[in-house]
Design a protein around this motif. Structure first.
Motif, mmCIF file in Angstrom:
data_model
loop_
_atom_site.group_PDB
_atom_site.id
_atom_site.type_symbol
_atom_site.label_atom_id
_atom_site.label_comp_id
_atom_site.label_asym_id
_atom_site.label_seq_id
_atom_site.Cartn_x
_atom_site.Cartn_y
_atom_site.Cartn_z
ATOM 1 N N LEU A 316 0.539 -1.213 0.005
ATOM 2 C CA LEU A 316 0.001 -0.131 -0.194
ATOM 3 C C LEU A 316 0.966 0.868 -0.056
ATOM 4 C CD1 LEU A 316 -2.829 -1.140 2.613
ATOM 5 C CD2 LEU A 316 -3.441 -0.907 0.065
ATOM 6 N N TYR A 317 2.031 1.521 0.934
ATOM 7 C CA TYR A 317 2.646 2.251 1.188
ATOM 8 C C TYR A 317 3.625 2.613 -0.544
ATOM 9 C CZ TYR A 317 1.487 4.018 5.628
ATOM 10 O OH TYR A 317 1.051 3.757 7.179
ATOM 11 N N ILE A 318 4.705 1.483 -1.193
ATOM 12 C CA ILE A 318 4.843 1.957 -2.032
ATOM 13 C C ILE A 318 4.108 1.872 -3.375
ATOM 14 C CG2 ILE A 318 6.414 0.313 -3.704
ATOM 15 C CD1 ILE A 318 7.337 0.634 -0.823
ATOM 16 N N GLY A 319 2.642 1.319 -3.107
ATOM 17 C CA GLY A 319 1.878 2.005 -4.347
ATOM 18 C C GLY A 319 1.328 3.402 -4.754
ATOM 19 N N LEU A 320 1.647 4.006 -2.669
ATOM 20 C CA LEU A 320 0.632 4.963 -3.013
ATOM 21 C C LEU A 320 2.207 6.023 -3.338
ATOM 22 C CD1 LEU A 320 -0.505 7.274 -1.994
ATOM 23 C CD2 LEU A 320 0.813 6.789 0.523
ATOM 24 N N SER A 321 3.220 5.908 -3.739
ATOM 25 C CA SER A 321 4.540 6.686 -3.117
ATOM 26 C C SER A 321 4.662 6.652 -5.320
ATOM 27 C CB SER A 321 5.499 5.772 -2.533
ATOM 28 O OG SER A 321 7.116 6.369 -3.111
ATOM 29 N N VAL A 322 4.824 5.374 -6.090
ATOM 30 C CA VAL A 322 4.752 5.684 -6.987
ATOM 31 C C VAL A 322 3.683 6.264 -7.706
ATOM 32 C CG1 VAL A 322 6.836 3.397 -6.901
ATOM 33 C CG2 VAL A 322 3.859 3.111 -7.473
ATOM 34 N N THR A 323 2.623 6.213 -7.310
ATOM 35 C CA THR A 323 1.114 6.844 -7.633
ATOM 36 C C THR A 323 0.845 8.396 -7.033
ATOM 37 O OG1 THR A 323 -0.184 5.637 -6.447
ATOM 38 C CG2 THR A 323 0.070 4.788 -8.445
ATOM 39 N N LEU A 346 6.987 10.071 2.036
ATOM 40 C CA LEU A 346 7.584 10.309 2.753
ATOM 41 C C LEU A 346 6.265 9.007 3.303
ATOM 42 C CD1 LEU A 346 4.920 12.839 5.053
ATOM 43 C CD2 LEU A 346 7.679 12.255 5.858
ATOM 44 N N ALA A 347 5.998 7.784 1.986
ATOM 45 C CA ALA A 347 5.270 6.795 1.870
ATOM 46 C C ALA A 347 6.194 5.900 1.875
ATOM 47 C CB ALA A 347 3.548 6.628 0.583
ATOM 48 N N LEU A 348 7.680 6.367 1.152
ATOM 49 C CA LEU A 348 9.010 5.502 1.471
ATOM 50 C C LEU A 348 9.337 4.898 3.117
ATOM 51 C CD1 LEU A 348 10.849 6.861 -1.662
ATOM 52 C CD2 LEU A 348 9.103 4.953 -1.504
ATOM 53 N N LEU A 462 -5.023 6.119 -11.832
ATOM 54 C CA LEU A 462 -5.313 5.149 -10.582
ATOM 55 C C LEU A 462 -5.893 4.124 -10.852
ATOM 56 C CD1 LEU A 462 -5.340 8.075 -7.840
ATOM 57 C CD2 LEU A 462 -3.725 6.460 -8.338
ATOM 58 N N LEU A 463 -7.799 4.602 -11.834
ATOM 59 C CA LEU A 463 -7.812 3.082 -12.261
ATOM 60 C C LEU A 463 -7.506 2.233 -12.938
ATOM 61 C CD1 LEU A 463 -11.380 5.109 -13.489
ATOM 62 C CD2 LEU A 463 -10.711 3.478 -11.272
ATOM 63 N N ILE A 464 -5.592 2.446 -13.420
ATOM 64 C CA ILE A 464 -5.744 1.863 -14.916
ATOM 65 C C ILE A 464 -4.412 1.368 -14.000
ATOM 66 C CG2 ILE A 464 -3.999 1.100 -16.106
ATOM 67 C CD1 ILE A 464 -5.489 3.614 -17.671
ATOM 68 N N LEU A 465 -3.659 1.533 -13.054
ATOM 69 C CA LEU A 465 -2.066 1.651 -11.960
ATOM 70 C C LEU A 465 -2.331 0.945 -11.147
ATOM 71 C CD1 LEU A 465 -0.120 5.517 -12.633
ATOM 72 C CD2 LEU A 465 0.263 2.604 -14.381
ATOM 73 N N VAL A 466 -3.517 0.928 -10.611
ATOM 74 C CA VAL A 466 -3.618 0.357 -9.229
ATOM 75 C C VAL A 466 -3.638 -1.297 -9.940
ATOM 76 C CG1 VAL A 466 -5.594 -0.081 -7.038
ATOM 77 C CG2 VAL A 466 -4.773 2.118 -7.670
ATOM 78 N N PRO A 467 -4.671 -2.119 -10.348
ATOM 79 C CA PRO A 467 -5.380 -3.361 -10.370
ATOM 80 C C PRO A 467 -3.873 -3.723 -10.753
ATOM 81 C CG PRO A 467 -7.083 -1.975 -11.619
ATOM 82 C CD PRO A 467 -5.921 -0.598 -10.917
ATOM 83 N N ILE A 468 -3.600 -3.007 -11.998
ATOM 84 C CA ILE A 468 -2.304 -3.534 -12.432
ATOM 85 C C ILE A 468 -1.188 -3.879 -11.280
ATOM 86 C CG2 ILE A 468 -0.053 -3.369 -14.192
ATOM 87 C CD1 ILE A 468 -2.220 -1.744 -15.592
ATOM 88 N N GLY A 469 -0.855 -3.226 -10.423
ATOM 89 C CA GLY A 469 -0.251 -3.057 -8.942
ATOM 90 C C GLY A 469 -0.571 -3.394 -8.740
ATOM 91 N N GLY A 470 -2.175 -3.871 -8.256
ATOM 92 C CA GLY A 470 -2.312 -4.971 -6.988
ATOM 93 C C GLY A 470 -1.750 -7.041 -7.810
#
Length: 506
Positions: A316-323, A346-348, A462-470
Motif C-alpha cells: 500500500l505504501y510503495i504503491g502510494l509512493s509511485v502513484t 513519506l510513503a517510502l 489510478l483506475l489503470i495503475l492500481v489494479p495492475i500494481g495489485g
C-alpha cells in the motif's frame, strides 16, 4: 491404562483451549480491523471532501493545536487502564481506583490546556490557536469514559461492540466535519469533529462495557497499577516527543501554509500505520498476554503477525509512493499539488514505521515494559534530532529526516525485542522476504506503465495503475510463496487454513 486416558484427555483439553483461543483472536481481529476499515472509508470520504473545501493554512493551524493537545495527552491515564488488561485478577475496587485516576487526570489536563492556550498561540504567532485549544480542552473530560471501558472490553478480547461504536463515531465525525466545512466554518470543522466523536465514543463504550462501578479516589494499595501505568505513561511521553517534534519545530519556522502542506501529507501517509495498526495492537496485546500467562510461547504468534502487517502495509505504501502524482489531484485537487513529492517521499519511510509500531505489544505482554521504554526513548532522541537538521531543507528536509529516522528506529527496536521473545533475525527476514520481493515487482510494473498513461486524467491513471500494481504484487506472491498467500488471506478472512494458522503452542 488410566494414565493413558488422563494424558489423552489432557491433550484433548489443551487442543480445544488452543483452538478456542485462536477462534477468539481471529474473531477479535476481524471485528476490530474490519470495522476500522469501514470506519476509515467513511472518514476518508469526509476528509477528502473537507480537504477540497478548506485551505492548507486551516490544516496548518489545526496541526499546531494537535501538537499541543497530543503533548498533554500522555498524562491522560490511558496506561493506568491498560494495566487492567495484563493483571491476573481485578476487583471492583481496583477498577474504581483506575476510574478515579482517569477522572483526576482528565480534569487536570482540561484545566492545564485552558491555561496553556495563550502561551501556545504566542509561540506559534497565531492568535487563533488560543481559541481552538480552549475549545478542544473538553476532549480530556471524555477520556475516563473511553479508556476504562476500552480496557475492560480488551481484557475479555471483546471487540465487536468497540468496532460498532467506532463505526458510529466515524459517521458522526464525518457528518460534523463535512457539514461545518460546507457551511463555511473553516478550521472549526476540524476542531468540532473530534469533540463530537469523543462524546459518542464515551457514551457507546460505557454502555457496551456495562460500566457500573463508582470511581474510587483512595489510591492506597494501587502501587502495581501506578508502576505499570507509569512505565507506559513514560513511553507515551517519549512517543509524543517523537511524533510531534516535527510539527512543533516546523510550526515556529514554516508558514501556516507550509505546515498545512506537510502535515496533510503526513496525515495521508499515516492513515495506514496510524489507523489500521493500532487496532491490531489492541487485539495483539491481550492475546499475547493470555498466551504468556498460560505458559505458551509468544514468538510464533508475533512473527506471523509481523509478516501479515508487512504483506498488507508495504504494498500500500510503495504503491502510494509511485502513484502520488495521480493520488493527490484525485483526492485533494490541484491546489494541493505541492504535496505530491512530500507524500511520495513519506510513503517510502512508512513500511519501517509500521513494523516498528507492532513490536511493543509483545514485550509488554511478557511483562518487560522496560524494552518499550528503551525503544520509545530511542525514538524520542532520533526523530527530533534528525528533524532539527532537516528543517533547513523545508518540508522536503523533514521528509529526508524520515528516511533516516524510521529505519534506524526499527533497527533499534528489533535489536531489543527479538532476543526477549526468542526470535532470530534471520527467521524474521525470511518471513519478510515475500513482501520485499512482491513490492519490488509491483513498483517496477507500475513505473514501466506510467509513461503510457501520463496523458490521462489523474483518476483514470489510478483506475489503470492500481489494479495492475495489485495484480503484479498478488501474482508474485502466488507464484513464489503460495502458502504465505493462503495463510495471510485466511487470517484476514477470519478463517483457519490449517492447524497452524494462528500458532498458540510450541
Amino acid at each position: 491404562m488410566v494414565k493413558g486416558v488422563f494424558v489423552t484427555n489432557e491433550v484433548s483439553s489443551a487442543a480445544s483451549h488452543d483452538a478456542g483461543f485462536a477462534t477468539r483472536v481471529r474473531s477479535a481481529l476481524a471485528w476490530r480491523w474490519g470495522t476500522q476499515v469501514l470506519a476509515q472509508l467513511i472518514t476518508w470520504t469526509s476528509t477528502f471532501g473537507v480537504i477540497r473545501i478548506l485551505d492548507p493554512a486551516d490544516y496548518g493551524l489545526f496541526a499546531m493545536t494537535q501538537a499541543i493537545l497530543t503533548a498533554l495527552a500522555f498524562m491522560n491515564g490511558y496506561s493506568f487502564a491498560t494495566s487492567l488488561i495484563q493483571a491476573d485478577n481485578i476487583s471492583d475496587r481496583r477498577v474504581g481506583q483506575v476510574f478515579g485516576m482517569l477522572i483526576v487526570a482528565g480534569v487536570m489536563l482540561a484545566v492545564g490546556q485552558l491555561l496553556l492556550a495563550p502561551y501556545a498561540a504566542a509561540y506559534y504567532g497565531q492568535p487563533k490557536v488560543e481559541d481552538m485549544l480552549q475549545v478542544q480542552a473538553v476532549i480530556f473530560l471524555a477520556t475516563p469514559f473511553i479508556a476504562l471501558p476500552s480496557a475492560l472490553l480488551a481484557r475479555r478480547i471483546e471487540f465487536r461492540s468497540q468496532g460498532l461504536v467506532n463505526l458510529l463515531c466515524a459517521i458522526t465525525g464525518a457528518s460534523v466535519a463535512l457539514g461545518m466545512a460546507w457551511a463555511g466554518y473553516g478550521v472549526w470543522a476540524l476542531v468540532f469533529a473530534p469533540i463530537a466523536m469523543a462524546a459518542v465514543r464515551a457514551i457507546g463504550l460505557t454502555i457496551s462495557a456495562r460500566l457500573l462501578v463508582w470511581p474510587v479516589f483512595d489510591f492506597r494499595g494501587a502501587w502495581d497499577i501506578i508502576s505499570f501505568g507509569g512505565a507506559l505513561t513514560l513511553c507515551q511521553l517519549l512517543w509524543i516527543v517523537q511524533s510531534q517534534s516535527d510539527i512543533f519545530i516546523a510550526g515556529r519556522v514554516f508558514s501556516a501554509y507550509d505546515v498545512g502542506i506537510y502535515s496533510t501529507a503526513l496525515f495521508l501517509a499515516l492513515i495506514i500505520s496510524g489507523k489500521f495498526i493500532p487496532p491490531i495492537n489492541e487485539v495483539t496485546f491481550p492475546a499475547l498476554a493470555e498466551l504468556h500467562k498460560g505458559g505458551k510461547p509468544v514468538a510464533p504468534f508475533f512473527i506471523r503477525m509481523l509478516r501479515t502487517v508487512a504483506l498488507v502495509t508495504a504494498p500500500l505504501y510503495i504503491g502510494l509512493s509511485v502513484t502520488a502524482d495521480a493520488v493527490v489531484p484525485t483526492i485533494a485537487g490541484e491546489k494541493w499539488a505541492e504535496m505530491i513529492p512530500i507524500l511520495a517521499g513519506l510513503a517510502l519511510a512508512m513500511p519501517f514505521f509500521a513494523l516498528q509500531i507492532v513490536c511493543s505489544p509483545a514485550t509488554n505482554a511478557i511483562g518487560k515494559p522496560r524494552i518499550y521504554v528503551a525503544t520509545s526513548a530511542a525514538g524520542a532522541i532520533i526523530f527530533p534530532t534528525v528533524f532539527l537538521f532537516g528543517i533547513s531543507g523545508g518540508p522536503m528536509g523533514l521528509v529526508h529526516a524520515w528516511w533516516i529516522a524510521s529505519p534506524l528506529l526499527l533497527a533499534v527496536t528489533l535489536a531489543l525485542t527479538l532476543p526477549a521473545i526468542q526470535i532470530r533475525i534471520g527467521d524474521l527476514l525470511k518471513e519478510l522476504l515475500p513482501a520485499l520481493v512482491g513490492c519490488a515487482i509491483m513498483a517496477g510494473s507500475v513505473l514501466l506503465l506510467k509513461p503510457l498513461v501520463a496523458g490521462l486524467a489523474a483518476p483514470l491513471q489510478l483506475l489503470i495503475l492500481v489494479p495492475i500494481g495489485g495484480f503484479a504484487y498478488g501474482a508474485s506472491l502466488w507464484v513464489f510463496w503460495p502458502s504465505v498467500m493462503r495463510e495471510t488471506w485466511s487470517m484476514l478472512r477470519n478463517r483457519s487454513s490449517d492447524a497452524n494458522d494462528i500458532p498458540v503452542s510450541a
